[in-house]
Design a protein around this motif. Structure first.
Motif, PDB file in Angstrom:
ATOM      1  N   GLY A   1      34.832  30.055  39.674  1.00  0.00           N
ATOM      2  CA  GLY A   1      34.483  31.444  39.992  1.00  0.00           C
ATOM      3  C   GLY A   1      35.662  32.403  39.897  1.00  0.00           C
ATOM      4  N   LEU A   2      36.485  32.216  38.888  1.00  0.00           N
ATOM      5  CA  LEU A   2      37.712  33.010  38.785  1.00  0.00           C
ATOM      6  C   LEU A   2      37.437  34.440  38.315  1.00  0.00           C
ATOM      7  CD1 LEU A   2      40.870  32.769  38.946  1.00  0.00           C
ATOM      8  CD2 LEU A   2      40.788  32.494  36.474  1.00  0.00           C
ATOM      9  N   SER A   3      37.936  35.390  39.079  1.00  0.00           N
ATOM     10  CA  SER A   3      37.839  36.799  38.670  1.00  0.00           C
ATOM     11  C   SER A   3      39.215  37.445  38.730  1.00  0.00           C
ATOM     12  CB  SER A   3      36.903  37.575  39.607  1.00  0.00           C
ATOM     13  OG  SER A   3      35.599  37.078  39.490  1.00  0.00           O
ATOM     14  N   VAL A   4      39.486  38.249  37.741  1.00  0.00           N
ATOM     15  CA  VAL A   4      40.712  39.054  37.749  1.00  0.00           C
ATOM     16  C   VAL A   4      40.305  40.492  37.450  1.00  0.00           C
ATOM     17  CG1 VAL A   4      42.977  39.436  36.742  1.00  0.00           C
ATOM     18  CG2 VAL A   4      42.073  37.114  36.875  1.00  0.00           C
ATOM     19  N   HIS A   5      40.469  41.355  38.428  1.00  0.00           N
ATOM     20  CA  HIS A   5      40.142  42.770  38.222  1.00  0.00           C
ATOM     21  C   HIS A   5      41.419  43.593  38.317  1.00  0.00           C
ATOM     22  CE1 HIS A   5      35.801  41.964  39.824  1.00  0.00           C
ATOM     23  NE2 HIS A   5      36.092  41.289  38.737  1.00  0.00           N
ATOM     24  N   PHE A   6      41.562  44.538  37.432  1.00  0.00           N
ATOM     25  CA  PHE A   6      42.717  45.424  37.487  1.00  0.00           C
ATOM     26  C   PHE A   6      42.236  46.816  37.889  1.00  0.00           C
ATOM     27  CE2 PHE A   6      43.912  42.358  34.104  1.00  0.00           C
ATOM     28  CZ  PHE A   6      45.033  41.826  34.710  1.00  0.00           C
TER      29      PHE A   6
ATOM     30  N   SER B   1      39.577  36.808  42.870  1.00  0.00           N
ATOM     31  CA  SER B   1      38.845  35.841  43.677  1.00  0.00           C
ATOM     32  C   SER B   1      38.655  34.573  42.857  1.00  0.00           C
ATOM     33  CB  SER B   1      37.500  36.409  44.111  1.00  0.00           C
ATOM     34  OG  SER B   1      36.708  36.661  42.970  1.00  0.00           O
ATOM     35  N   GLY B   2      38.260  33.494  43.554  1.00  0.00           N
ATOM     36  CA  GLY B   2      38.062  32.223  42.879  1.00  0.00           C
ATOM     37  C   GLY B   2      39.224  31.289  43.110  1.00  0.00           C
ATOM     38  N   THR B   3      39.095  30.064  42.635  1.00  0.00           N
ATOM     39  CA  THR B   3      40.159  29.080  42.816  1.00  0.00           C
ATOM     40  C   THR B   3      40.565  28.476  41.482  1.00  0.00           C
ATOM     41  OG1 THR B   3      38.515  27.369  43.201  1.00  0.00           O
ATOM     42  CG2 THR B   3      39.469  28.390  45.152  1.00  0.00           C
ATOM     43  N   VAL B   4      41.818  28.064  41.417  1.00  0.00           N
ATOM     44  CA  VAL B   4      42.342  27.351  40.256  1.00  0.00           C
ATOM     45  C   VAL B   4      43.003  26.087  40.772  1.00  0.00           C
ATOM     46  CG1 VAL B   4      43.954  27.394  38.336  1.00  0.00           C
ATOM     47  CG2 VAL B   4      42.792  29.495  38.993  1.00  0.00           C
TER      48      VAL B   4
ATOM     49  N   GLY C   1      44.602  19.034  41.437  1.00  0.00           N
ATOM     50  CA  GLY C   1      44.079  18.997  42.798  1.00  0.00           C
ATOM     51  C   GLY C   1      44.673  20.044  43.724  1.00  0.00           C
ATOM     52  N   ARG C   2      45.772  20.696  43.320  1.00  0.00           N
ATOM     53  CA  ARG C   2      46.365  21.712  44.199  1.00  0.00           C
ATOM     54  C   ARG C   2      45.880  23.108  43.803  1.00  0.00           C
ATOM     55  NH1 ARG C   2      52.566  20.448  43.596  1.00  0.00           N
ATOM     56  NH2 ARG C   2      52.905  22.249  44.947  1.00  0.00           N
ATOM     57  N   ASP C   3      45.585  23.926  44.817  1.00  0.00           N
ATOM     58  CA  ASP C   3      45.062  25.251  44.532  1.00  0.00           C
ATOM     59  C   ASP C   3      46.196  26.224  44.208  1.00  0.00           C
ATOM     60  OD1 ASP C   3      43.802  27.639  44.337  1.00  0.00           O
ATOM     61  OD2 ASP C   3      42.626  27.419  46.170  1.00  0.00           O
ATOM     62  N   VAL C   4      46.281  26.552  42.947  1.00  0.00           N
ATOM     63  CA  VAL C   4      47.350  27.423  42.459  1.00  0.00           C
ATOM     64  C   VAL C   4      47.305  28.799  43.128  1.00  0.00           C
ATOM     65  CG1 VAL C   4      48.298  28.526  40.396  1.00  0.00           C
ATOM     66  CG2 VAL C   4      47.341  26.240  40.254  1.00  0.00           C
ATOM     67  N   THR C   5      46.091  29.267  43.424  1.00  0.00           N
ATOM     68  CA  THR C   5      45.962  30.631  43.938  1.00  0.00           C
ATOM     69  C   THR C   5      46.440  30.757  45.377  1.00  0.00           C
ATOM     70  OG1 THR C   5      43.695  30.189  44.619  1.00  0.00           O
ATOM     71  CG2 THR C   5      44.011  31.177  42.461  1.00  0.00           C
TER      72      THR C   5
END
Lengths: 352, 318
Positions: A16-21, A80-83, A87-91
């Protein structure tokens, strides 16, 4: 929040990765006391890359493919969302631990004429990452690791190439140096942003072959960004097609290219020139590339889609298995191409 | 009768240290009116230099030998004067970076009108009228004339450049990598536009590119260059499906093709340095078929579809 680190089978997982500018408020916005517009560069993307796999991310400029890849490395802020990387959450990592993560995920840039410092010898460029991450204790160790990396990318004898400056190298050799600079850190994921589009045709194959070797022999996961479907078809295991910040199609490379499901993918393939002339110029390629700050309602492709129906103008299509033609291996976000919406249970969301 | 006739063209670029690079090493090329010709080759093979020479646009540190006759005018004989006569009215050029080719501080319409006012001595008012017309011709709304370049997308800017190029009704349109900086779909749109303009206006189109697909769809005749010389010249379909020169063959094998499963190859080695004398066939050091005869430069041989290769003429190629 999902339990981070719980035996995730994929090398890279994007949920569910979102990038808004936020865009600068225009005068009209300020006069009308409206808030500024937002460019939705990436909007709710789910994706994974396995070790030893090459996933090609295809789309026009402005489709959000580069932003998605940069967000996966947290080189742009994630809305929002996770990366998950290994196994480790970069965000959610702190700046300190982010550094060790970056060592695991390396970026190869498009232009090897710009990405190498012209004043540094090859060995200095390649060793830069080692020094930043303080990975070697002696000059001797650094030398041997640099030479090993140069040998891996096919720049042999490494001793000779190590002493050269970028201007003494061809474009292909420069791109190999850039890749060596990534490999020397022992990454598990390589993000390659248009790695061959600046190179001459005669040497592209060599670089693509190198990526293929690294994938097979080093078990590297590779996320390759490209606008060229033909290149993707040749080297990728799977192809993901992006349009206007969303994935519109994802599947095995061959079936995406041979049996494209989404009207946008079909349009991209129609735009690829061929030697056989019959179908040329009978095609129609309407419209201009999308503007991330103006998101149309419903399916984002509907203003350019020749098949758009009423429903497409209102309802955003979900990424679902294609109804026909690809043996169910391809998922596609199109109301007209997916089976009845009842199969929504297929989405990768185990945590109900 | 050819609209463009290049004979024995040589171009040297002189470096300040006395060395010089021999970028075009003897090219003969004739283009018929309305013909669509593609010039194919890797960077550094001399394809851009060739068309810059044909337009009289080479920089002052270049020395030129040979003859270029464009629409009946000898471009090289009279220095800048004859070149000026030729530009825009007899031949026009569309450049690679559509992003940077337009002046950012002037409206698009003024820029399209400028060459018409300068060359055809038509009034600003008439030029304005004609600007509307050519904008329509390239598929842009007339309102674009009042916009500034930054307000247009890359594809629209390239269309505006093409409108400017055809405004003075030239006989030849040179396009130097007209689509490289653009997206795939826009690339196809621009290619289609160039083709249809050439058809409707009877314009000869000289398309310089390293993109084989572009040549395949938008030209009837293809010329392959390597190290400053023409190595193959023939009908596009034949050149691309039954290539004769080993270089053309390898170049095609190096190009990824959608819908076909075959391994990609790369051509070993790199093109020769042009600042050192080249004797014999320039491709021989990289050629899998090279033999003794290649020490002498091969002539272009064949009928209609010609290639410069000793191995070919002696039947050594399968």
């Amino acid at each position: 929040m999902s339990a981070a680190g719980s035996a995730s089978p994929h090398l890279l997982e994007v949920h569910g990765l979102s990038v808004h500018f936020a865009l600068k408020r225009s005068l009209a916005d300020r006069m009308g006391r409206r808030s500024g517009r937002v460019a939705r560069a990436v909007d709710g993307v789910d994706l994974f890359v396995d070790a030893g796999e090459l996933l090609a991310l295809v789309g026009e400029s402005g489709s959000g493919k580069t932003t998605l890849a940069l967000a996966a490395l947290r080189l742009v802020p994630v809305t929002s969302g996770t990366v998950l990387l290994g196994g480790r959450d970069v965000t959610r990592e702190s700046r300190g631990s982010l550094r060790s993560l970056r060592q695991k995920a390396q970026l190869v840039h498009q232009d090897p004429y710009a990405s190498l410092d012209p004043r540094l010898r090859v060995r200095e460029s390649v060793a830069e990452g080692l020094r930043i991450h303080k990975l070697t204790s002696s000059a001797e160790e650094e030398r041997s690791r640099v030479h090993a990396a140069l040998a891996k990318v096919g720049l042999t004898p490494a001793e000779t190439f190590a002493e050269r400056y970028p201007h003494q190298l061809s474009g292909g050799q420069r791109q190999r140096v850039a890749i060596a600079g990534s490999l020397v850190l022992g990454p598990s994921l390589l993000v390659a942003d248009e790695p061959v589009s600046m190179l001459d045709v005669s040497i592209r194959a060599g670089i693509l072959e190198l990526l293929d070797t690294l994938r097979r022999e080093e078990r590297l996961g590779i996320l390759m960004i490209t606008h060229d479907l033909a290149t993707a078809a040749h080297v990728a295991d799977r192809v993901a097609v992006m349009y206007h910040g969303m994935l519109v199609e994802l599947g095995p490379a061959r079936s995406v290219v041979d049996a494209p499901q989404h009207p946008y993918t079909q349009m991209l393939i129609a735009a690829v020139p061929r030697v056989q002339r019959e179908e040329a110029r009978t095609r129609t390629l309407p419209g201009e590339p999308p503007d991330a700050s103006r998101v149309p309602p419903g399916c984002r492709f509907h203003p350019r889609c020749p098949f758009a129906e009423e429903r497409c103008r209102v309802e955003v299509p979900a990424l679902l298995p294609a109804a026909a033609g690809s043996q169910g291996k391809t998922v596609v976000a199109c109301h007209l191409r997916t089976a009845a919406p009842a199969v929504a249970a297929e989405t990768a969301d185990g945590s109900a | 009768m050819s609209v463009l006739d290049i004979r024995g063209l040589h171009v040297w670029f002189d470096a300040p240290d006395g060395r010089s690079a021999h970028a075009v090493r003897g090219v003969d090329l004739a283009v018929r009116p309305g013909e669509r010709l593609g010039i194919l080759g890797e960077s550094g093979c001399g394809k851009t230099t060739l068309i810059l020479a044909a337009m009289g646009l080479l920089p002052s540190f270049a020395s030129v030998g040979g003859q270029v006759v464009l629409d009946g005018i000898d471009v090289l004989c009279d220095g800048e004067k004859s070149a000026r006569t030729v530009r825009w009215t007899h031949a026009a050029m569309v450049f690679q970076g559509a992003m940077n080719a337009l002046n950012p501080v002037h409206r698009v319409g003024e820029q399209i009108a400028d060459p018409m006012v300068f060359h055809k001595q038509c009034s600003r008012r008439e030029a304005k009228e004609r600007t509307r017309e050519v904008l329509g011709l390239v598929g842009l709304p007339a309102s674009v004339a009042r916009r500034y370049p930054h307000e247009l997308s890359g594809g629209m800017r390239q269309r505006a450049m093409i409108a400017m190029a055809v405004a003075c009704e030239p006989k030849v349109l040179f396009a130097d990598e007209p689509t490289t900086a653009l997206d795939v779909i826009v690339q196809a749109q621009i290619g289609d536009l160039l083709y249809s303009l050439s058809e409707r206006l009877g314009l000869a189109l000289v398309l310089v590119t390293h993109d084989i697909g572009m040549i395949a769809e938008h030209s009837e005749r293809s010329v392959v260059m390597y190290a400053g010389v023409i190595v193959e010249d023939g009908p596009t379909y034949e050149v691309l499906t039954a290539p004769r020169h080993p270089y053309t063959r390898l170049l095609l094998e190096a190009t990824p093709v959608v819908n076909r499963d075959r391994p990609l190859v790369s051509i070993p080695g790199s093109p020769p340095r042009l600042d050192q004398p080249i004797t014999g066939c320039a491709f021989a050091p990289r050629c899998p078929h090279a033999f003794e005869a290649c020490a002498v430069r091969p002539p272009l041989t064949g009928d209609g579809h010609v290639a410069a290769c000793h191995a070919l003429t002696q039947g050594r190629l399968s």
